[in-house]
Design an enzyme around this catalytic site. Structure first.
Site, PDB file in Angstrom:
ATOM      1  N   ASP A  67      79.361  44.684  53.709  1.00 19.61           N
ATOM      2  CA  ASP A  67      78.532  45.619  54.459  1.00 19.61           C
ATOM      3  C   ASP A  67      77.158  45.621  53.800  1.00 19.61           C
ATOM      4  O   ASP A  67      76.975  46.147  52.706  1.00 19.61           O
ATOM      5  CB  ASP A  67      79.171  47.012  54.402  1.00 19.61           C
ATOM      6  CG  ASP A  67      78.287  48.107  54.992  1.00 19.61           C
ATOM      7  OD1 ASP A  67      77.162  47.811  55.434  1.00 19.61           O
ATOM      8  OD2 ASP A  67      78.731  49.275  54.989  1.00 19.61           O
TER       9      ASP A  67
ATOM     10  N   GLN B 216      72.607  48.618  53.313  1.00 20.95           N
ATOM     11  CA  GLN B 216      71.652  49.089  52.312  1.00 20.95           C
ATOM     12  C   GLN B 216      71.058  47.956  51.493  1.00 20.95           C
ATOM     13  O   GLN B 216      70.047  48.148  50.815  1.00 20.95           O
ATOM     14  CB  GLN B 216      72.337  50.101  51.383  1.00 20.95           C
ATOM     15  CG  GLN B 216      72.929  51.309  52.072  1.00 20.95           C
ATOM     16  CD  GLN B 216      71.896  52.139  52.820  1.00 20.95           C
ATOM     17  OE1 GLN B 216      70.707  52.126  52.491  1.00 20.95           O
ATOM     18  NE2 GLN B 216      72.343  52.864  53.840  1.00 20.95           N
TER      19      GLN B 216
ATOM     20  N   HIS C 197      81.625  53.237  53.105  1.00 21.83           N
ATOM     21  CA  HIS C 197      81.247  54.038  54.272  1.00 21.83           C
ATOM     22  C   HIS C 197      82.431  54.093  55.221  1.00 21.83           C
ATOM     23  O   HIS C 197      83.245  53.174  55.287  1.00 21.83           O
ATOM     24  CB  HIS C 197      80.040  53.373  54.949  1.00 21.83           C
ATOM     25  CG  HIS C 197      79.381  54.171  56.015  1.00 21.83           C
ATOM     26  ND1 HIS C 197      79.909  54.307  57.277  1.00 21.83           N
ATOM     27  CD2 HIS C 197      78.216  54.872  56.011  1.00 21.83           C
ATOM     28  CE1 HIS C 197      79.088  55.041  58.008  1.00 21.83           C
ATOM     29  NE2 HIS C 197      78.053  55.408  57.272  1.00 21.83           N
TER      30      HIS C 197
ATOM     31  N   LYS D 214      68.054  50.316  59.774  1.00 23.03           N
ATOM     32  CA  LYS D 214      67.840  50.547  58.344  1.00 23.03           C
ATOM     33  C   LYS D 214      66.871  49.523  57.758  1.00 23.03           C
ATOM     34  O   LYS D 214      66.428  49.668  56.615  1.00 23.03           O
ATOM     35  CB  LYS D 214      69.170  50.515  57.597  1.00 23.03           C
ATOM     36  CG  LYS D 214      70.143  51.609  58.046  1.00 23.03           C
ATOM     37  CD  LYS D 214      71.441  51.542  57.272  1.00 23.03           C
ATOM     38  CE  LYS D 214      72.512  52.420  57.890  1.00 23.03           C
ATOM     39  NZ  LYS D 214      72.244  53.863  57.740  1.00 23.03           N
TER      40      LYS D 214
ATOM     41  N   CYS E 124      79.065  60.117  55.223  1.00 25.13           N
ATOM     42  CA  CYS E 124      80.107  59.258  55.810  1.00 25.13           C
ATOM     43  C   CYS E 124      80.864  58.506  54.720  1.00 25.13           C
ATOM     44  O   CYS E 124      81.178  57.317  54.870  1.00 25.13           O
ATOM     45  CB  CYS E 124      79.524  58.291  56.835  1.00 25.13           C
ATOM     46  SG  CYS E 124      78.867  59.098  58.303  1.00 25.13           S
TER      47      CYS E 124
END
Length: 401
Positions: free
Chosen positions: A196, A199, A119, A222, A359
């Protein structure tokens, strides 16, 4: 069929006239359950007060709830309470690491390793560090199926590698990183690993101690929580080395015009009045998710992904991206149909997908497309969402056929 039948918990999953809204953009931001909405409303209403400052009882109670949210967040990812810093989201968390640890520990000629699928929020902050320090960025390629190629990563690592920053789960492809193996490779050259987890956190059990990473970030919105808050986890010994990110109230020990001394982590990195209600709502979101069970959530999303990929794979004008076992996300393209046109037509049938570069423009370049259509599932998704999406795709193919 093992979907969880939780739609009634989410007031946002209906249109203005009360019909079902088929929301397939959870990878961008998740809808909020009533438990989270209620917790935030109470925190902004009858329970509201500032934290860490007031001596009156309501302030003291809200301080306890704010710090309880930190403790709950730490438990959720397998870390310690004093290793969790609240931020505005994963983007700010990565920037915090880049501008504090990165600017003090990375120098000219050092190497920063990213992957093709990152991202923008896990690319641009490191480019800024490289530009200011003279460091270089290396890019780890992907396997043919769309996973980060750990064999190629091993070949990229060297004595000048200082940091590797990777997505735990791709927001475009849904591919899942073998994070534990990545950590072992990174540590073999004495570098640090940042993951990261935006998700990953809503669907996979995270245990930062077991993974062995050095930094982990995710956003509440999220994870079925509110916008405006996220978390950075880092090893305590690393946080202790990092200078303040911003100056102001709450992050200080003592201020004089001659010299200021700073509070220890995590308070050192939380200048100003924090996102109080948002932290309380994040706590409620974690409780909600864990009451259902991450394994059940992942199983439900896997079932929906498998069905959708099977249906789309049978269409000769559809290209699927990413691995067959993608986590909660299906990205695809239809020959002769721009993803934005597909998204517009689907919206007419109350189906919401994401269309664009997500992104992740370097990944789009790698895939050889300007954009993809992305359907992303959540714990509230069910087969009616897949039915509605497939019906909308069939209509779109007829229009453009």
């Amino acid at each position: 069929m093992t979907t969880l039948s939780l739609r009634d918990d989410f007031p946002g999953l209906r249109t203005a006239d009360g019909k079902p809204w088929h929301y397939l953009d959870t990878a961008a931001t998740a809808q909020k359950p009533q438990a989270v909405i209620g917790a935030m409303a109470r925190a902004l209403g009858e329970d509201y007060a500032t934290v860490h400052r007031g001596v009156y009882s309501r302030s003291a109670e809200m301080t306890l709830r704010y710090e309880a949210a930190r403790r709950r967040t730490a438990e959720f990812i397998g870390g310690r309470e004093d290793e969790v810093v609240f931020t505005r989201g994963a983007t700010e968390a990565i920037n915090l690491v880049a501008q504090t640890w990165g600017m003090t520990q990375i120098g000219e000629g050092d190497r920063i390793v990213l992957s093709t699928l990152e991202h923008h929020s896990n690319i641009v902050p490191w480019q800024m560090v490289a530009e200011r320090t003279g460091a270089q960025i290396d890019v780890c390629p992907l396997t043919e199926s769309g996973e980060i190629d750990l064999g190629a990563l091993e070949a990229l690592l060297g004595p000048r590698t200082r940091l590797v920053a990777l997505g735990h789960v791709s927001n475009v492809l849904g591919s899942v990183l073998d994070a534990k193996r990545a950590a072992a490779l990174v540590h073999s050259v004495s570098a640090k690993l940042l993951l990261d987890g935006c998700q990953a956190a809503p669907r996979l059990k995270i245990d930062v101690a077991d993974i062995g990473c050095d930094f982990y970030v995710f956003s509440a919105h999220k994870l079925y929580g509110p916008t405006g808050i996220g978390a950075l986890w880092a090893r305590r010994e690393i946080l202790d080395q990092m200078p303040p990110y911003q100056g102001g109230g709450a992050m200080i020990d003592r201020v004089t015009f001659e010299k200021t001394t700073y509070a220890p982590p995590p308070q050192r990195f939380e200048a100003g009045t924090p996102a109080i209600a948002e932290a309380v709502a994040l706590h409620a979101a974690i409780d909600y998710v864990e009451s259902i069970g991450l394994a059940r959530i992942h199983a439900t999303e896997t079932e929906l992904v498998e069905r959708l990929r099977t249906e789309l794979g049978a269409m000769n004008d559809v290209t699927l991206f990413g691995p067959s076992d993608s986590a909660g996300i299906v990205s695809f393209a239809i020959d002769g149909v721009h993803p934005h046109d597909l998204g517009t037509i689907l919206d007419e049938s109350s189906v919401a997908i994401r269309a664009g570069h997500h992104c992740a423009q370097p990944l789009m370049d790698h895939l050889g497309v300007p954009a993809t259509a992305r359907a992303s599932f959540g714990l509230y998704s069910d087969h009616s969402d897949v039915d509605a999406l497939l019906e909308g795709i069939a209509r779109t193919r007829r229009i453009f056929g």
